[in-house]
Design a protein around this motif. Structure first.
Motif, PDB file in Angstrom:
ATOM      1  N   VAL A  83       0.663  -1.251  -0.049  1.00  0.00           N
ATOM      2  CA  VAL A  83      -0.128  -0.042  -0.043  1.00  0.00           C
ATOM      3  C   VAL A  83       0.927   1.079  -0.053  1.00  0.00           C
ATOM      4  CG1 VAL A  83      -1.635   1.392   1.146  1.00  0.00           C
ATOM      5  CG2 VAL A  83      -1.898  -1.211   1.203  1.00  0.00           C
ATOM      6  N   VAL A  97      -7.019   0.470   4.648  1.00  0.00           N
ATOM      7  CA  VAL A  97      -5.744  -0.071   4.386  1.00  0.00           C
ATOM      8  C   VAL A  97      -4.685   0.982   4.721  1.00  0.00           C
ATOM      9  CG1 VAL A  97      -6.472  -1.789   2.636  1.00  0.00           C
ATOM     10  CG2 VAL A  97      -5.305   0.442   1.851  1.00  0.00           C
ATOM     11  N   GLU A 101       1.269  -1.750   4.407  1.00  0.00           N
ATOM     12  CA  GLU A 101       0.629  -2.897   4.485  1.00  0.00           C
ATOM     13  C   GLU A 101       0.809  -3.612   3.131  1.00  0.00           C
ATOM     14  OE1 GLU A 101      -2.548  -3.224   8.040  1.00  0.00           O
ATOM     15  OE2 GLU A 101      -3.155  -2.206   6.142  1.00  0.00           O
ATOM     16  N   LEU A 108      -7.645  -6.954  -2.442  1.00  0.00           N
ATOM     17  CA  LEU A 108      -7.745  -5.174  -2.810  1.00  0.00           C
ATOM     18  C   LEU A 108      -8.743  -5.290  -3.803  1.00  0.00           C
ATOM     19  CD1 LEU A 108      -4.314  -3.746  -2.751  1.00  0.00           C
ATOM     20  CD2 LEU A 108      -5.973  -3.689  -0.796  1.00  0.00           C
ATOM     21  N   ALA A 120      -8.176   1.140  -1.446  1.00  0.00           N
ATOM     22  CA  ALA A 120      -7.822  -0.360  -2.057  1.00  0.00           C
ATOM     23  C   ALA A 120      -7.580   0.060  -3.649  1.00  0.00           C
ATOM     24  CB  ALA A 120      -8.875  -1.227  -1.789  1.00  0.00           C
ATOM     25  N   THR A 197      -4.346  -9.115   5.514  1.00  0.00           N
ATOM     26  CA  THR A 197      -2.756  -8.778   4.919  1.00  0.00           C
ATOM     27  C   THR A 197      -2.270 -10.273   4.509  1.00  0.00           C
ATOM     28  OG1 THR A 197      -2.113  -8.809   7.168  1.00  0.00           O
ATOM     29  CG2 THR A 197      -2.910  -6.891   6.545  1.00  0.00           C
TER      30      THR A 197
END
Length: 288
Positions: A83, A97, A101, A108, A120, A197
């Protein structure tokens, strides 16, 4: 006596100004989406009803249909996405998010299509193209390749912005192309989802913002969108008894009242036409 007369006048005026209950509850057809709205309804691929279907309008998060198409064409579902700072800072609809991560593309994408999560969506775009401008270029190139002459993108999420527009008719072409991809078709039909995750340390749960899923018989998706400029938007597909009704609704004020009514009208027309065909065949068979 004077007070009584005034009461009678007030009652008559109220009855005259208020629409009869039967009219107030009418739906297509039936109900109209309003002169300011755009819609297009197809039954098994054939146009049934339309209004302002070629008028360019901001699509809000219907934009994510194109974003998802590009992602599915250019990334693998098991790829891992980190991310970005820009993604973590996205505004509007989010699933939360966090910068740094790591998530798989499939997760996503689920958040983008089911929860309409801007964070996402941006993370996916940055993963595939490196930046939002670079991804937007891919979107516009794909729109051109699909023949979407009235469509232009300027961001990946659907935020109100100059240069972002499409039409109800172009959205049919775009969505039909996306629905050919099993991963897309499966995700937009899900009522809820839980993602993790890549390390499994954190789980995020969300529900489909499309209220038709799980509530309207035969609903198979597809996507909602809402912004101040775009109004309430929806692309919906429903299937019953080999009948497929496809609806695009843009710039509406009563999306969740109008969409079921327009879909119902499509199914009703299809059944009526089928009965007519059956009736003609039976009459032909009975003829000497």
């Amino acid at each position: 006596m004077k007070i009584f007369s005034l009461s009678i006048i007030f009652l008559v005026a109220t009855l005259c100004l208020s629409p009869p209950p039967a009219l107030a509850k009418r739906h297509p057809g039936g109900a109209k989406a309003g002169n300011g709205s755009s819609y297009l309804v197809l039954i098994n691929g054939k146009t049934f009803r339309e209004q302002n279907a070629d008028l360019r309008r901001p699509p809000a998060s219907l934009t994510k249909i194109m974003t998802a198409l590009i992602i599915l064409e250019r990334a693998r579902l098991d790829d891992v996405v980190t991310v970005s700072r820009a993604a973590a800072g996205e505004t509007g609809s989010r699933v939360g998010v966090r910068r740094g991560e790591r998530f798989r593309v499939r997760d996503l994408l689920a958040a983008s299509l089911i929860a309409s999560a801007n964070d996402a969506t941006r993370a996916l775009a940055d993963h595939v193209a490196g930046s939002q401008p670079a991804f937007v270029q891919l979107m516009n190139e794909r729109a051109h390749a699909l023949g979407l002459g009235d469509t232009r993108f300027s961001n990946v999420c659907g935020h109100d912005q100059k240069g972002l527009y499409t039409t109800a008719r172009d959205l049919v072409i775009l969505t039909e192309r996306a629905l050919r991809l099993p991963a897309f078709a499966d995700l937009v039909a899900q009522r809820s989802m839980r993602i993790q995750t890549a390390t499994g340390r954190r789980t995020i749960a969300f529900h489909n913002v499309n209220r038709l899923i799980g509530r309207y018989a035969g609903a198979r998706g597809v996507k909602t969108g809402t912004t101040p400029n775009a109004g309430q938007c929806l692309v919906a597909v429903a299937e019953r008894d080999n009948i497929r009704v496809f609806l695009v609704l843009m710039h509406s004020r009563k999306r969740w009242q109008l969409a079921p009514a327009l879909l119902d009208a499509g199914f009703a027309r299809a059944r009526a036409e089928n009965l007519q065909v059956v009736g003609r065949r039976e009459n032909d068979a009975a003829a000497p």
